[in-house]
Design an enzyme around this catalytic site. Sequence first.
Site, PDB file in Angstrom:
ATOM      1  N   ASP A  95      52.964 -31.286  23.120  1.00 38.28           N
ATOM      2  CA  ASP A  95      52.014 -31.652  22.371  1.00 38.28           C
ATOM      3  C   ASP A  95      51.864 -30.727  21.049  1.00 38.28           C
ATOM      4  O   ASP A  95      52.026 -29.506  21.213  1.00 38.28           O
ATOM      5  CB  ASP A  95      50.785 -31.564  22.963  1.00 38.28           C
ATOM      6  CG  ASP A  95      49.475 -32.164  22.433  1.00 38.28           C
ATOM      7  OD1 ASP A  95      49.481 -33.430  22.158  1.00 38.28           O
ATOM      8  OD2 ASP A  95      48.520 -31.375  21.863  1.00 38.28           O
ATOM      9  N   GLU A 119      56.139 -33.157  19.515  1.00 39.20           N
ATOM     10  CA  GLU A 119      55.511 -33.495  18.394  1.00 39.20           C
ATOM     11  C   GLU A 119      55.659 -32.524  17.240  1.00 39.20           C
ATOM     12  O   GLU A 119      55.102 -31.503  17.124  1.00 39.20           O
ATOM     13  CB  GLU A 119      53.856 -33.820  18.497  1.00 39.20           C
ATOM     14  CG  GLU A 119      53.734 -34.988  19.283  1.00 39.20           C
ATOM     15  CD  GLU A 119      52.268 -35.120  19.154  1.00 39.20           C
ATOM     16  OE1 GLU A 119      51.629 -36.159  19.013  1.00 39.20           O
ATOM     17  OE2 GLU A 119      51.405 -33.986  19.898  1.00 39.20           O
TER      18      GLU A 119
END
Length: 862
Positions: free
Chosen positions: A557, A586
């Site tokens: 993340d 990400e």
Amino acid sequence: MTHRGFRKSVFIALSLFLLMGSLFFTLPVQTVALEEETVDVIVHYWRFGGDYDGWNLWAWAEGKDGQAFSFTEEDAYGKVARFQISGLRAGDRIGLLPRRSTPDNDWAEKDYIDRYISKWDEANGQVEVWILQGEETVYYSEDEVDRSPRIVEASMDDWDTLTLRTNQPIDWRGVEDRITLSDGFGIQSIESPNPDQEKTNRIIIHTDRQMDISQPPRLTLEGYGEKTVTAGKVVRTDAFDERYAYNGKLGPLFSKKKTDFRLWAPTARKAQLVVYDYWDDENGKAIDMKPGKRGTWHASLPGNRHGLIYTYRVQIGDDWNEAVDPYAKGVTVNGDKGVVLDMKRTNPKRWKPKKKPKFAEPTDAIIYELHVRDLSIHPESGIKRKGTFLGVTEKGTRGPGGVKTGLDHIKDLGVTHVQFLPIYDYATVDETRLDEPQYNWGYDPKNYNAPEGSYATNPYNPVTRIRELKQMVQTLHNEDLRVVMDVVYNHVYDAEASHFHQLVPGYYFRYNEDGTLANGSGVGNDTASERAMMRKFIVESVSFWAKEYNLDGFRFDLMGIHDVDTMNEVRKALDQIDPSIVIIGEGWDLNTPLSPERKANQKNAKKMERIAHFNDHIRDGLKGSVFDEADSGFVNGKPGMEQEIQRGITGGIDYSEELSTFAESPNQTVTYVEAHDNHTLWDKLELTQPDASKEERIQMHKLATSVVLTSQGISFLHAGQEFMRTKYGDENSYKSPDEINRLDWERRAAFDNEVRYAKGLIQLRQAKPQFRLSDPDEIRKRLTFLNAPENTVAYSLAGQKRQKTLVVVHNANADAVKVTLPSKGSWNVLVNGYKAGTKPLDVVKGNTVTVDPRSTWVLEAK
């Protein structure tokens, strides 16, 4: 994670017209209400010396955009602001930050740090609080406030430099005669951060020799009391890591004969191991720990200590902090205490930690993103142990119309990997109240190395949550499905209350120049992966999950918060365990205080081999920007998007001078159109194409999914995408009700044809290696774009050996288009606007093909 916490309130009544075969029928109107609250707030603010010029109050509902409020009144305490905060939902807090604005800068100065109102009179929707300059505490009664002169903090900026902060201003010139340091320390010089100001509440002191960080002196200021010096900015220097970074094992080191406890806390004056008899005991038995090398502390307890409940307690300056061991592998309910475990006793029957499905190249992966609770919680799921790890393991479950649900549905779909939203122990679901509906995605880490208890059948038993998670992994492996874990090392739920900060204050997080926490994550704090012990923790935590739980991949993340070196260390560590483990993340470019060349984002992808980044270029190119509800993309009517789609089709590599994004290799690109964040594709299409018919939106949806599953790179699907998943317009459902988030198995039954279509695309991708090329040179050599009409992308994929040439045409127009094929002859149609698979649906002869509106066609040379 894209702006998690910035969500809009939703109150939507929807009439769902669902397609089953060729028959349309209408379901009853479904009303989904997300309860929100408005609170009347009164804030009293006191500043030293009454200097309120330009000061105002920035306030916000947690996770939402803020607003400036003026101080409009004055009382005996100070200035007063009255305002309303709307959009509050259960568990939210109200944020407060005093700031000074000038005509050319609204944020000319901030007062210390964010404060939070965490309670109010819910019956009347009112709250009144008192805050002070330079203090983060929010007081709910004026009687609690102590404004007598005192030292707020004395902290080491460097080995011979400290900052003294007082709660009232003082004339810094000549103050040297009023300051005394213990242990024979002398003062070399004193300065002020703002030398033009006569008075200040912040003074910088240079000592005549270096201080010991674990045994610092006490500072006395006449009229303000005394305070033990604590570690400050010095813990964030390279010199600190050089002195104290520790390479050995930390945490509880279990054996049947004894358990050794090792803690890294170099800024602590003393440290204790605290043991408890029960999870809810308030007082435990404290055992002094002995100091060791490089800031470590250790204690040892004889005998088999499996099941022992414990915490650590450290003395920081004059205060004692208690925290869970960050390295704890087991925790009590709600993760408030650690538990010593014999991990062998957590293994389910027939556990084989090295047995997993065969897997070769990352580009072979088709990842299915899923929330544990979403899979089973629907009343028609046919799954008995709803919302749990074990619910994922149930086989033979059926839903409306006899459709396969749960694990059987995933298996039947044909994906290779199941990626679970966070399954570590997170903060915002109360595990003692699981009989009440509670929901959270889990991006609020509390204990990184222990599973979340709300997914276990018994959250009070630390072994149960571990064993049942292992059972889930084991079952998926037995069904030839690999498992990816979503990890969130970029921030914690509450930095100040975190175990990291309690044990070594100020070390594990990034800070701005003004001393406030960095917030590139958008949720209040950024961890400092570039520091030796944070990097060590991340690498060892990921390795632990890979080994102990036999995991096959990790999704990072907000990976762009981390640094390149840390991510490469993670890759190196996992390669030593199993090189087939995938890493995706990400790679957004986020505003965190780390030099651009060090950020683990897309711009530096070529520095991180075999680490993949989510490709937001093709995501937004297909459906429109996730930050603009009205923006459209290729499939929903925006012209001129052909080149952006071509970039995504090539896997984001440097295909040509015109076609490149960030990747050096297709194994560095995750190709997707929707995920748990933002609007689902279906909801985006409803927003951008409100006048389109349902059938037209279905075709747009299928077109987008077909682009994902025929492009180079790693394919990624959001659970339920195959049956047009909707969240009824909720773009950030991180703590919305089950009714918003659950997989709707009635919808699955209604969209059976669309599920079959997605299943056929997956079968085709797995059957044709041309869609899964791992070598960028092969893509440049074998993939050729063809001339095509506007709003159409066409290309061929040359075969090798016994492979045959494929032609793919994506037509986003409302009308059919004609495309010239690479050669004359006979072509088998494998995919059209309605069906997909490996068996021919039709035969096209000649050198042209007419492609239906809003559809993908795939042809194979006979």
